[in-house]
Structure formats: structure tokens, C-alpha cells
Design an enzyme around this catalytic site. Structure first.
Site, PDB file in Angstrom:
ATOM      1  N   SER A 127     -48.823 -56.961 -44.743  1.00  0.00           N
ATOM      2  CA  SER A 127     -48.297 -55.755 -44.097  1.00  0.00           C
ATOM      3  C   SER A 127     -47.223 -56.130 -43.094  1.00  0.00           C
ATOM      4  O   SER A 127     -47.272 -57.209 -42.485  1.00  0.00           O
ATOM      5  CB  SER A 127     -49.468 -55.076 -43.379  1.00  0.00           C
ATOM      6  OG  SER A 127     -49.007 -54.107 -42.479  1.00  0.00           O
ATOM      7  N   TYR A 151     -57.240 -55.264 -37.323  1.00  0.00           N
ATOM      8  CA  TYR A 151     -56.793 -55.105 -38.725  1.00  0.00           C
ATOM      9  C   TYR A 151     -55.642 -56.067 -39.007  1.00  0.00           C
ATOM     10  O   TYR A 151     -55.663 -56.827 -39.973  1.00  0.00           O
ATOM     11  CB  TYR A 151     -56.357 -53.660 -38.997  1.00  0.00           C
ATOM     12  CG  TYR A 151     -55.521 -53.542 -40.259  1.00  0.00           C
ATOM     13  CD1 TYR A 151     -56.105 -53.660 -41.517  1.00  0.00           C
ATOM     14  CD2 TYR A 151     -54.130 -53.365 -40.194  1.00  0.00           C
ATOM     15  CE1 TYR A 151     -55.326 -53.597 -42.669  1.00  0.00           C
ATOM     16  CE2 TYR A 151     -53.352 -53.302 -41.328  1.00  0.00           C
ATOM     17  CZ  TYR A 151     -53.958 -53.409 -42.566  1.00  0.00           C
ATOM     18  OH  TYR A 151     -53.188 -53.361 -43.700  1.00  0.00           O
ATOM     19  N   LYS A 155     -55.005 -59.656 -41.518  1.00  0.00           N
ATOM     20  CA  LYS A 155     -53.888 -59.948 -42.443  1.00  0.00           C
ATOM     21  C   LYS A 155     -53.242 -61.284 -42.083  1.00  0.00           C
ATOM     22  O   LYS A 155     -52.940 -62.094 -42.962  1.00  0.00           O
ATOM     23  CB  LYS A 155     -52.839 -58.824 -42.385  1.00  0.00           C
ATOM     24  CG  LYS A 155     -53.325 -57.496 -42.935  1.00  0.00           C
ATOM     25  CD  LYS A 155     -53.559 -57.545 -44.435  1.00  0.00           C
ATOM     26  CE  LYS A 155     -54.211 -56.306 -44.969  1.00  0.00           C
ATOM     27  NZ  LYS A 155     -54.658 -56.398 -46.352  1.00  0.00           N
TER      28      LYS A 155
HETATM   29  P1  NAD Z   1     -57.106 -48.022 -49.929  1.00  0.00           P
HETATM   30  O1  NAD Z   1     -58.168 -47.947 -48.895  1.00  0.00           O
HETATM   31  O2  NAD Z   1     -56.661 -46.776 -50.578  1.00  0.00           O
HETATM   32  O3  NAD Z   1     -57.520 -49.064 -51.059  1.00  0.00           O
HETATM   33  C1  NAD Z   1     -58.342 -50.184 -50.807  1.00  0.00           C
HETATM   34  C2  NAD Z   1     -59.451 -50.185 -51.846  1.00  0.00           C
HETATM   35  O4  NAD Z   1     -60.280 -51.328 -51.624  1.00  0.00           O
HETATM   36  C3  NAD Z   1     -60.345 -48.950 -51.755  1.00  0.00           C
HETATM   37  O5  NAD Z   1     -60.441 -48.357 -53.036  1.00  0.00           O
HETATM   38  C4  NAD Z   1     -61.692 -49.497 -51.298  1.00  0.00           C
HETATM   39  O6  NAD Z   1     -62.765 -48.773 -51.854  1.00  0.00           O
HETATM   40  C5  NAD Z   1     -61.632 -50.934 -51.806  1.00  0.00           C
HETATM   41  N1  NAD Z   1     -62.453 -51.900 -51.063  1.00  0.00           N
HETATM   42  C6  NAD Z   1     -62.443 -52.155 -49.724  1.00  0.00           C
HETATM   43  N2  NAD Z   1     -63.348 -53.110 -49.433  1.00  0.00           N
HETATM   44  C7  NAD Z   1     -63.938 -53.480 -50.600  1.00  0.00           C
HETATM   45  C8  NAD Z   1     -64.953 -54.414 -50.947  1.00  0.00           C
HETATM   46  N3  NAD Z   1     -65.595 -55.145 -50.027  1.00  0.00           N
HETATM   47  N4  NAD Z   1     -65.304 -54.537 -52.254  1.00  0.00           N
HETATM   48  C9  NAD Z   1     -64.690 -53.776 -53.207  1.00  0.00           C
HETATM   49  N5  NAD Z   1     -63.731 -52.861 -52.934  1.00  0.00           N
HETATM   50  C10 NAD Z   1     -63.364 -52.720 -51.639  1.00  0.00           C
HETATM   51  O7  NAD Z   1     -55.857 -48.776 -49.236  1.00  0.00           O
HETATM   52  P2  NAD Z   1     -54.346 -48.892 -49.747  1.00  0.00           P
HETATM   53  O8  NAD Z   1     -53.504 -48.039 -48.874  1.00  0.00           O
HETATM   54  O9  NAD Z   1     -54.272 -48.739 -51.220  1.00  0.00           O
HETATM   55  O10 NAD Z   1     -54.053 -50.400 -49.332  1.00  0.00           O
HETATM   56  C11 NAD Z   1     -54.171 -51.459 -50.248  1.00  0.00           C
HETATM   57  C12 NAD Z   1     -53.868 -52.760 -49.539  1.00  0.00           C
HETATM   58  O11 NAD Z   1     -52.575 -52.712 -48.973  1.00  0.00           O
HETATM   59  C13 NAD Z   1     -54.820 -53.082 -48.387  1.00  0.00           C
HETATM   60  O12 NAD Z   1     -55.055 -54.462 -48.370  1.00  0.00           O
HETATM   61  C14 NAD Z   1     -54.025 -52.663 -47.165  1.00  0.00           C
HETATM   62  O13 NAD Z   1     -54.438 -53.389 -46.017  1.00  0.00           O
HETATM   63  C15 NAD Z   1     -52.621 -53.036 -47.590  1.00  0.00           C
HETATM   64  N6  NAD Z   1     -51.567 -52.274 -46.898  1.00  0.00           N
HETATM   65  C16 NAD Z   1     -51.622 -50.903 -46.906  1.00  0.00           C
HETATM   66  C17 NAD Z   1     -50.636 -50.177 -46.242  1.00  0.00           C
HETATM   67  C18 NAD Z   1     -50.694 -48.675 -46.176  1.00  0.00           C
HETATM   68  O14 NAD Z   1     -50.073 -48.095 -45.271  1.00  0.00           O
HETATM   69  N7  NAD Z   1     -51.363 -47.994 -47.094  1.00  0.00           N
HETATM   70  C19 NAD Z   1     -49.586 -50.857 -45.606  1.00  0.00           C
HETATM   71  C20 NAD Z   1     -49.557 -52.249 -45.640  1.00  0.00           C
HETATM   72  C21 NAD Z   1     -50.565 -52.949 -46.298  1.00  0.00           C
HETATM   73  C1  WQD Z   2     -45.414 -43.882 -38.548  1.00  0.00           C
HETATM   74  C2  WQD Z   2     -44.632 -43.205 -37.417  1.00  0.00           C
HETATM   75  C3  WQD Z   2     -45.920 -42.974 -35.390  1.00  0.00           C
HETATM   76  C4  WQD Z   2     -48.872 -40.173 -37.045  1.00  0.00           C
HETATM   77  C5  WQD Z   2     -49.383 -48.212 -39.909  1.00  0.00           C
HETATM   78  C6  WQD Z   2     -50.047 -49.538 -39.666  1.00  0.00           C
HETATM   79  C7  WQD Z   2     -49.407 -50.605 -40.515  1.00  0.00           C
HETATM   80  C8  WQD Z   2     -49.371 -50.189 -41.994  1.00  0.00           C
HETATM   81  C9  WQD Z   2     -48.781 -48.838 -42.174  1.00  0.00           C
HETATM   82  C10 WQD Z   2     -51.316 -51.082 -43.061  1.00  0.00           C
HETATM   83  C11 WQD Z   2     -44.853 -43.858 -36.055  1.00  0.00           C
HETATM   84  C12 WQD Z   2     -45.579 -41.610 -35.967  1.00  0.00           C
HETATM   85  C13 WQD Z   2     -47.800 -41.034 -36.858  1.00  0.00           C
HETATM   86  C14 WQD Z   2     -48.855 -38.910 -36.365  1.00  0.00           C
HETATM   87  C15 WQD Z   2     -46.697 -39.464 -35.436  1.00  0.00           C
HETATM   88  N1  WQD Z   2     -50.686 -50.126 -42.551  1.00  0.00           N
HETATM   89  N2  WQD Z   2     -46.734 -40.706 -36.085  1.00  0.00           N
HETATM   90  N3  WQD Z   2     -47.757 -38.615 -35.606  1.00  0.00           N
HETATM   91  O1  WQD Z   2     -47.966 -47.025 -37.365  1.00  0.00           O
HETATM   92  O2  WQD Z   2     -45.848 -47.526 -38.681  1.00  0.00           O
HETATM   93  O3  WQD Z   2     -48.008 -48.314 -39.534  1.00  0.00           O
HETATM   94  O4  WQD Z   2     -49.453 -47.906 -41.313  1.00  0.00           O
HETATM   95  O5  WQD Z   2     -51.012 -52.228 -43.095  1.00  0.00           O
HETATM   96  O6  WQD Z   2     -50.167 -51.747 -40.318  1.00  0.00           O
HETATM   97  O7  WQD Z   2     -49.916 -49.876 -38.293  1.00  0.00           O
HETATM   98  O8  WQD Z   2     -47.538 -45.911 -39.613  1.00  0.00           O
HETATM   99  O9  WQD Z   2     -47.795 -43.636 -40.501  1.00  0.00           O
HETATM  100  O10 WQD Z   2     -49.235 -44.349 -38.548  1.00  0.00           O
HETATM  101  O11 WQD Z   2     -46.790 -43.984 -38.179  1.00  0.00           O
HETATM  102  O12 WQD Z   2     -45.746 -39.150 -34.718  1.00  0.00           O
HETATM  103  O13 WQD Z   2     -49.790 -38.109 -36.456  1.00  0.00           O
HETATM  104  O14 WQD Z   2     -45.112 -41.853 -37.271  1.00  0.00           O
HETATM  105  O15 WQD Z   2     -45.850 -42.960 -33.992  1.00  0.00           O
HETATM  106  O16 WQD Z   2     -43.646 -43.768 -35.345  1.00  0.00           O
HETATM  107  P1  WQD Z   2     -47.308 -47.198 -38.660  1.00  0.00           P
HETATM  108  P2  WQD Z   2     -47.933 -44.413 -39.263  1.00  0.00           P
END
Ligand code: NAD
Ligand code: WQD
Length: 349
Positions: A127, A151, A155
Site C-alpha cells: 500500500s 495496519y 505491510k
Molecule cells: P477486502 O477486505 O475486500 O479483501 C480481503 C479478503 O481477505 C477478504 O475477502 C477477507 O475475507 C479475506 N481474509 C482476511 N483475512 C483472512 C484470513 N486469515 N484467511 C482467509 N481470508 C482472509 O480488502 P481489499 O480492499 O480487497 O484489499 C486487498 C488487499 O489490498 C489487502 O491486503 C489490503 O491491505 C490491500 N490494499 C487495499 C487497499 C484499499 O484501499 N482497498 C489499498 C492498498 C492496499
Molecule cells: C481519502 C481522502 C480523507 C473519508 C486509506 C489508507 C491506505 C489505503 C487506502 C489500504 C483523504 C478524505 C475520507 C471521509 C473525507 N488502504 N475523506 N471524508 O486515507 O488516503 O488511504 O485507504 O492500504 O492505507 O490509509 O483513503 O479514502 O480514507 O481518504 O474527507 O469520510 O478523503 O481525509 O483526504 P486514505 P480514504
């Protein structure tokens, strides 16, 4: 590239489900492992419906090494994409043990079994959070790494672990993919993001306001040093992200060792610009109120995605309009997410 058998951990989740469909379209064999702690069995039904193919599905907690051993024994796995993780920043502050335990143990179990079953290729969902508060934007992969919450630390710890593991074993091929802010949904409107409870991330919050389930959006701060004072982020369509994983697997097939890529568009949009784009795409007014800054937020974060373009031949193709249109199609078609009404719950009048 030859077709592969790909184990997709967390394949029923938001990014995982879109990636599974893309892998099936590219004729790879897919084995999903997910314990459904943040997803639903219905996702698997919809993957089958959309792809016309049936991936293997194991409802297993990946921290359970014995059950996972059976999955490796039963399948001739070529590559792993590891999405499974707990991912809510705020929750990780109040539940750090669960976050360290789930995110680290799932990864260790996969690495131990990769060693036992001689699996060499691995893609890790990292991330942009690992860049902490970057001094400048756009962010390049060699910028300093730091984190501000448990979190993010899971990572970074896993990334460090991967760097040690690849140093020790030169036969491994691992892609660390650092996603920026994924939004959007499948074009069909059948799969998308379904957060549990009140969303933390901005797009699911906006779509819940648009369907009338939340009254207004809180805009966290309008006094940042940005175009209009609100936070700027690099929003990327989940379909572009999904394709990035296919390209990463192709790269791993060339035996590159360890590689790390930003997956973003390289463009930043402010909160108010996103709200405006969404209103236009959905034809819905999004009421909002300016609220105090959210703790831990940074002003601006966007990627330099040129390394992925050069080395993977990958570039995001969807703009903010399509991201908003597709998020809206998903939410308006599925106001209650994947909740499928049982027969006896359907009102008959
Ligand atoms: P999500 O929660 O929709 O998907 C994660 C899946 O993993 C879920 O279906 C959950 O049931 C499963 N899971 C969690 N722990 C488990 C375990 N112990 N055994 C089996 N299954 C398990 O999340 P997402 O948004 O699809 O994110 C996917 C990956 O990308 C994650 O690693 C997340 O940290 C990373 N990521 C997400 C974002 C974002 O904003 N969505 C941003 C950057 C990185
Ligand atoms: C985006 C912008 C907020 C909600 C997070 C995690 C990051 C990654 C992606 C997993 C910011 C603003 C938000 C609201 C708002 N996840 N905001 N009102 O914080 O960039 O990233 O998700 O890895 O690790 O930190 O994403 O969507 O929460 O926020 O004004 O109700 O929207 O302040 O500027 P963020 P976000």
C-alpha cells in the site's frame, strides 16, 4: 506466457474478486482461499456468473497451516497472489494484536508452504501507506518508508520480511505492488466494494450518501496546502489494479527476483474534485460538511507510476469519470451490497 494455476488469497474480497475475473479471462486456473471475514460467498457466485468459469473455492482461514497444507497438496500451484489481510486503519489502532496476528501469520503460512511445495512466484498487496508522509509528490518506489499505524506497520514488516526472504533465496520471484487509492467496480455492476458498517474510505462513503443511507459526507479538513484545501489522492480504478496483477505475474515468469511497483494513475484529485466528479457521473447532489482534519491524514499523495509502465507494460487506462460511474452503478444496483434476500424475507403484498 503459459497459463498458470494461481492461488488467490482473499480472492472473495474487493480487489481479489476483480483480479480473479481478470485471471480467468486470461485463461489462468484460479484457486480462491478466503475465510469470508470481510466478504461473502455470493461474490464467488457472481464471479462464476460473470466469467462463465468456476474457480476452486476453499473457505479456509489462511492462518490454519494444516488446512492450507491440504490446499497445496491438492493443487499444483504455480503462483500466489496474497490479498488476504485486515485493512481498516482506525480498527488497527484499537485492535493491533488481531492485525499483527492475521496479517503476519497468513503471510508466514504461505511462505512456509511455498518452501515445502516449491512454489516460486508470489505477488504481495502492499500500500502507498508505507510511504508515510512523503516529502514530495509524485512518489517513487525508492522514497523512504515509514508508517503511522499498526495496519501500515503490518505491510512494512511484511515488505521487510520479503526483502530478507528474497535475499536468502535467489530462486524466488516476488512482486511487491503498492496500491494507491482503489475505487470503481466491475462494469457489470455485479461486483464492487462492500465495507462492513460505516465506511472509512471516501468512495464507499460518498456512494452511501448518494443512495440515502448516510445524510452527508464529512470532508476532513479544508485547510491543507492543496488546490482547494482538501486532501489530494491518487484514485485508481480497481479494474486497472486487477490488470496490474496479471502483468506482475507475467513479469515474474521472467525470473526477475524481487521487484516493487507503484500502482497508481499519477494524477491527484482533491476531495471536493472527487465529489464533483461523482455528482456529475451519478446525477446526484452529494451534501457535505467541512469537518476537522482526520488524525494521521496527509495533505497530498500520488504516485509516479512510470516504473510499472516501463517494466510491466502496465498503465492505468480509466479516468476519474469512469471510476465514479462504475462505483455508482455498483452501489445503485446493490444498495445493500451482496445481501441476498432469502425467500421468506421477501415481502409479499
Ligand atoms: P477486502 O477486505 O475486500 O479483501 C480481503 C479478503 O481477505 C477478504 O475477502 C477477507 O475475507 C479475506 N481474509 C482476511 N483475512 C483472512 C484470513 N486469515 N484467511 C482467509 N481470508 C482472509 O480488502 P481489499 O480492499 O480487497 O484489499 C486487498 C488487499 O489490498 C489487502 O491486503 C489490503 O491491505 C490491500 N490494499 C487495499 C487497499 C484499499 O484501499 N482497498 C489499498 C492498498 C492496499
Ligand atoms: C481519502 C481522502 C480523507 C473519508 C486509506 C489508507 C491506505 C489505503 C487506502 C489500504 C483523504 C478524505 C475520507 C471521509 C473525507 N488502504 N475523506 N471524508 O486515507 O488516503 O488511504 O485507504 O492500504 O492505507 O490509509 O483513503 O479514502 O480514507 O481518504 O474527507 O469520510 O478523503 O481525509 O483526504 P486514505 P480514504
Amino acid at each position: 506466457m503459459i497459463n498458470m494455476a494461481v492461488l488467490v488469497s482473499g480472492g472473495a474480497g474487493y480487489i481479489g474478486s476483480h483480479t480473479v475475473i481478470k485471471l480467468l479471462e486470461e485463461n489462468h486456473e484460479v484457486i480462491i482461499v478466503d475465510n469470508l471475514c470481510n466478504s461473502s460467498k455470493e461474490v464467488v457466485n457472481r464471479i462464476i456468473e460473470l466469467s462463465g468459469k468456476t474457480p476452486k473455492f476453499y473457505e479456509i482461514d489462511i492462518t490454519d497451516k494444516e488446512k492450507m497444507d491440504k490446499v497445496f497438496k491438492e493443487n499444483n500451484i504455480d503462483s500466489i497472489i496474497h490479498f488476504a489481510s485486515l485493512k481498516a486503519v482506525g480498527e488497527s489502532v484499537s485492535m493491533p494484536i488481531e492485525y499483527y496476528s492475521n496479517n503476519l501469520i497468513t503471510t508466514l503460512v504461505l511462505f512456509e508452504l511455498m518452501k515445502k511445495y516449491n512454489v516460486k512466484n508470489f505477488v504481495f498487496s502492499s500500500s502507498a501507506t508505507v510511504y508515510g508522509s512523503p516529502k514530495t509528490c509524485p512518489i517513487k518506489e525508492d522514497f523512504p518508508l515509514s508508517v503511522t499505524n499498526p495496519y501500515g506497520r503490518t505491510k512494512l514488516i511484511i515488505e521487510d520480511m520479503i526483502r530478507d526472504i528474497c535475499y536468502a533465496d535467489k530462486d524466488l520471484n516476488i512482486a511487491i505492488l503498492r496500491y494507491f487509492n482503489p475505487i470503481g467496480a466491475h462494469k457489470s455492476g455485479r461486483i464492487g466494494e462492500e465495507p462492513v458498517g460505516i465506511p472509512n474510505n471516501i468512495m464507499p462513503y460518498i456512494t452511501k450518501v448518494a443512495v440515502g443511507q448516510l445524510p452527508y459526507l464529512n470532508v476532513f479538513g479544508n485547510d491543507y496546502d492543496t488546490v482547494d484545501g482538501t486532501g489530494v489522492r491518487d484514485y485508481i480504478h480497481v479494474l486497472d489494479l486487477a490488470y496490474g496483477h496479471v502483468k506482475a505475474l507475467e513479469k515474474l515468469d521472467e525470473n526477475p527476483g524481487l521487484v516493487t511497483y507503484n500502482l497508481g494513475t499519477g494524477k491527484g484529485y482533491s476531495v471536493l474534485q472527487l465529489v464533483e466528479a461523482f455528482s456529475k457521473a451519478s446525477n446526484k447532489e452529494i451534501p457535505y460538511k467541512i469537518a476537522p482534519r482526520r488524525e494521521g491524514d496527509i495533505a497530498t499523495c500520488y504516485a509516479d507510476p512510470s516504473k510499472a509502465e516501463k517494466e510491466l507494460g502496465w498503465k492505468a487506462k480509466y479516468g476519474i469519470e469512469e471510476m465514479c460511474e462504475d462505483s455508482w452503478r455498483w452501489q445503485s444496483n446493490n444498495p445493500d451490497g451482496y445481501e441476498v434476500k432469502k425467500f421468506d424475507e421477501v415481502a409479499i403484498d
